[in-house]
Enzyme design. Structure first.
Site, PDB file in Angstrom:
ATOM      1  CD  GLU A  50      28.509 -60.166 -32.787  1.00  0.00           C
ATOM      2  OE1 GLU A  50      28.279 -61.146 -31.968  1.00  0.00           O
ATOM      3  OE2 GLU A  50      28.149 -58.966 -32.224  1.00  0.00           O
TER       4      GLU A  50
ATOM      5  CD1 TRP B 189      26.190 -50.056 -23.826  1.00  0.00           C
ATOM      6  CD2 TRP B 189      24.881 -51.351 -23.474  1.00  0.00           C
ATOM      7  NE1 TRP B 189      26.434 -51.064 -24.738  1.00  0.00           N
ATOM      8  CE2 TRP B 189      25.213 -52.015 -24.764  1.00  0.00           C
ATOM      9  CE3 TRP B 189      23.915 -52.490 -22.958  1.00  0.00           C
ATOM     10  CZ2 TRP B 189      24.991 -52.971 -25.359  1.00  0.00           C
ATOM     11  CZ3 TRP B 189      23.498 -53.744 -23.587  1.00  0.00           C
ATOM     12  CH2 TRP B 189      24.104 -53.978 -24.763  1.00  0.00           C
TER      13      TRP B 189
ATOM     14  CD  GLU C  94      28.860 -52.152 -26.861  1.00  0.00           C
ATOM     15  OE1 GLU C  94      28.234 -52.987 -27.008  1.00  0.00           O
ATOM     16  OE2 GLU C  94      28.367 -50.977 -26.906  1.00  0.00           O
ATOM     17  CD  GLU C  95      33.792 -57.986 -23.941  1.00  0.00           C
ATOM     18  OE1 GLU C  95      32.859 -58.750 -24.503  1.00  0.00           O
ATOM     19  OE2 GLU C  95      34.908 -58.090 -24.125  1.00  0.00           O
TER      20      GLU C  95
ATOM     21  CG  ASP D 183      36.872 -52.690 -25.064  1.00  0.00           C
ATOM     22  OD1 ASP D 183      35.644 -52.473 -24.507  1.00  0.00           O
ATOM     23  OD2 ASP D 183      37.323 -53.698 -25.679  1.00  0.00           O
TER      24      ASP D 183
END
Ligand SMILES: *[C@@H]1O[C@H](CO)[C@@H](O)[C@H](O)[C@H]1NC(C)=O
Ligand SMILES: *[C@@H]1O[C@H](CO)[C@@H](O)[C@H](O)[C@H]1NC(C)=O
Ligand SMILES: *[C@@H]1O[C@H](CO)[C@@H](O)[C@H](O)[C@H]1NC(C)=O
Ligand SMILES: *[C@@H]1O[C@H](CO)[C@@H](O)[C@H](O)[C@H]1NC(C)=O
Ligand SMILES: *[C@@H]1O[C@H](CO)[C@@H](O)[C@H](O)[C@H]1NC(C)=O
Ligand SMILES: *[C@@H]1O[C@H](CO)[C@@H](O)[C@H](O)[C@H]1NC(C)=O
Ligand SMILES: *[C@@H]1O[C@H](CO)[C@@H](O)[C@H](O)[C@H]1NC(C)=O
Ligand SMILES: *[C@@H]1O[C@H](CO)[C@@H](O)[C@H](O)[C@H]1NC(C)=O
Length: 493
Positions: free
Chosen positions: A427, A147, A206-207, A203
């Site tokens: 989302e 992750w 998550e990238e 961030d």
């Protein structure tokens, strides 16, 4: 969640054109808000263990990101999403909306006592490193898959939520409960911020591994309010003293027109909802229109809002027919390709929320100042708007405030238009058809709805003391403070 996938990006070619008549559904906006508010609150409760009807198996107090278990699998608890969601719930409790929410909040606190001590791929509690782990299994065990980790916004957001509850307890003559049951958790999280703020982080999407404006902004806020909270309890805050250094670092993201949300930019423009979401979560109702903390009504934040929103105008087919000065559907960042790279409910709601926050601040400050920097934002809405200071009693103020409110309502109306009949907020919604995309019943979408419409009705959180924290050191430094961490043990409620 939202980890980069390599789905083919949609293009606007061949997309269905929405009817312009649909763009003006604002007449029914009040009714929509009333109905959707109840559904959003229920949507949140459905996703919290142990009783949430859509999240069987989730431990008591655990906020699950979405019931979706495949494509994408969001059946986890993220420290960030949970902190933001519980912040919204604590605000509702403090506003007197529903006193039975308090037991839910206490269950969240109890769950975090367990979560903080779980050793995980980011580390352990002993030196704080484990607090930066972004997500856990819903039974409060470690998620061990690969992750984007660590994500250093989580401890700050959890601390801010717990401090909000702590201030509520203090206001209700329960200071000792705040000290015994909240401070042990808050102390760990603030220690983490003070020790690790200057290290690279993934961030909020998550990238990007580097520095993130959102992370720094919420870290700064947590240490400022943490210092005041510690003082109220008569305890010392390890780490809170570096707040000015984080504020100094925060200035490095400003490029003169917009906030460049990530370093490195990874080849992107840097335009990102990261910035607008920061502004709403560091909104201080008692603040002036302060540029240094990027308050919602500051010239910087308004200029950034325009740059951000404009970047989606031509990008999404659903925005065709909506002109400058009219609200549009907005997403995370223009280069996004995740799940097709679509507008998101929570980002469109954040665009509205920043403007409702600004309206509140102008009202409190008694006027609107248009500067060189904010003039382009205003002149989209009021073509003859010119640089100047407009007192609340002036006709110009009324014109400007009404235009900003109508613009803000426009973003809610976009969400209304693309919310399915059952009120469920996923989302994303498709950039070409407006149909819901990606995880269904996203807890954060519901929380974003509740806070946006709370601001619209003039309901705001407590001050976090930003006006005492606007002095930027002459020279930035990377100073950190070693944290002090202990297994949290708390008493009964
Ligand atoms: C108050 O909150 C509780 C959950 O904590 C919920 O079950 C109940 O439906 C809420 N009541 C109202 C009127 O929203
Ligand atoms: C924290 O402790 C772990 C071992 O539990 C170690 O691997 C890691 O390097 C330490 N991190 C820091 C920043 O000291
Ligand atoms: C917790 O949940 C994970 C994921 O579903 C599962 O693999 C694990 O066995 C569970 N652990 C316990 C103690 O229930
Ligand atoms: C550390 O702090 C310095 C000084 O503000 C800043 O230039 C640098 O970008 C920071 N690095 C990270 C990863 O936050
Ligand atoms: C993130 O960047 C830091 C600093 O460059 C590096 O030490 C770390 O290994 C990177 N993490 C990942 C997962 O790539
Ligand atoms: C700041 O960045 C934005 C977004 O990339 C860009 O449009 C703008 O021209 C930049 N402004 C300045 C003054 O560099
Ligand atoms: C407008 O500018 C004046 C003069 O700098 C300042 O005193 C006032 O607080 C500002 N008002 C707002 C709403 O920014
Ligand atoms: C712009 O024009 C409107 C309508 O004529 C007027 O009410 C307003 O005072 C003017 N100026 C500003 C800054 O809004």
């Amino acid at each position: 969640m939202w980890l980069k996938s390599f789905a083919v990006a949609n293009t606007i070619t061949g997309a269905a054109l929405a009817s312009p008549a649909l763009f003006q559904k604002q007449s029914g906006l009040g009714a929509f808000i009333e109905k959707e508010s109840a559904l959003a609150q229920q949507g949140i409760l459905n996703n919290i263990g142990a009783d949430g009807t859509l999240v069987q198996g989730a431990a008591s107090g655990i906020v699950v990101a979405s019931p979706s278990k495949s494509n994408p699998n969001y059946f986890y608890t993220w420290t960030r999403d949970a902190g933001l969601t519980m912040m919204a719930e604590i605000e509702r409790l403090a506003a007197g909306t529903n006193s039975s929410l308090e037991s839910l909040i206490q269950e969240y606190v109890d769950s975090q006592v367990k979560q903080q001590v779980v050793s995980n791929p980011s580390g352990t509690l002993s030196n704080g490193s484990g607090l930066g782990e972004p997500k856990f299994e819903v039974n409060i065990t470690a998620f061990t898959g690969s992750w984007g980790r660590p994500q250093r916004d989580g401890p700050a957001l959890r601390a801010s939520a717990l401090i909000a509850y702590g201030n509520y307890l203090i206001a209700h003559d329960k200071k000792s409960l705040a000290k015994t049951n909240l401070w042990p958790l808050i102390r760990n999280d603030l220690s983490y911020v003070g020790q690790y703020w200057n290290e690279s982080t993934f961030d909020l999407w998550e990238e990007v591994n580097g520095s993130s404006f959102f992370t720094a902004a919420v870290q700064h806020k947590s240490l400022v309010e943490g210092a005041a909270f510690a003082a109220a309890l008569g305890v010392a805050c390890t780490g809170c003293s570096v707040a000015p250094q984080i504020l100094c670092h925060l200035q490095e993201y400003w490029n003169g027109t917009a906030i460049i949300s990530n370093t490195p930019t990874n080849g992107r423009s840097g335009i990102d909802a990261n910035s607008v979401i920061s502004s709403i979560h560091t909104f201080d109702p008692a603040a002036a229109c302060d540029d240094v903390t990027f308050q919602p009504c500051s010239a910087r934040a308004l200029s950034n809002h325009k740059v951000y929103v404009d970047s989606f105008r031509l990008l999404y087919a659903v925005n065709q027919g909506r002109h400058a000065g009219q609200a549009v559907a907005v997403g995370r960042y223009p280069e996004d390709v995740y799940q097709g790279g679509n507008p998101w409910y929570l980002t469109s709601l954040a665009a509205a929320e920043q403007l409702f926050d600004a309206l509140y601040q102008w009202d409190q400050q008694g006027g609107i100042n248009i500067t060189q920097l904010s003039a382009p934002f205003f002149s989209d809405l009021v073509p003859n708007a010119t640089v100047g200071a407009y007192a609340k009693s002036s006709r110009e103020y009324t014109t400007l405030a009404q235009a900003v409110r109508a613009y803000a309502d426009g973003f809610i109306a976009v969400v209304q238009q693309y919310t399915p009949g059952d009120g469920g907020l996923a989302e994303q919604f498709s950039r070409s058809t407006g149909d819901p995309v990606s995880a269904i019943d996203l807890t954060w979408s519901y929380a974003a709805f509740l806070t946006a419409v709370a601001r619209r009705s003039g309901s705001v959180p407590d001050t976090w003391g930003s006006s005492s924290a606007t002095s930027v050191p002459g020279q930035c430094s990377a100073a950190t403070v070693p944290g002090s961490y202990a297994t949290p043990t708390i008493g009964s409620w």
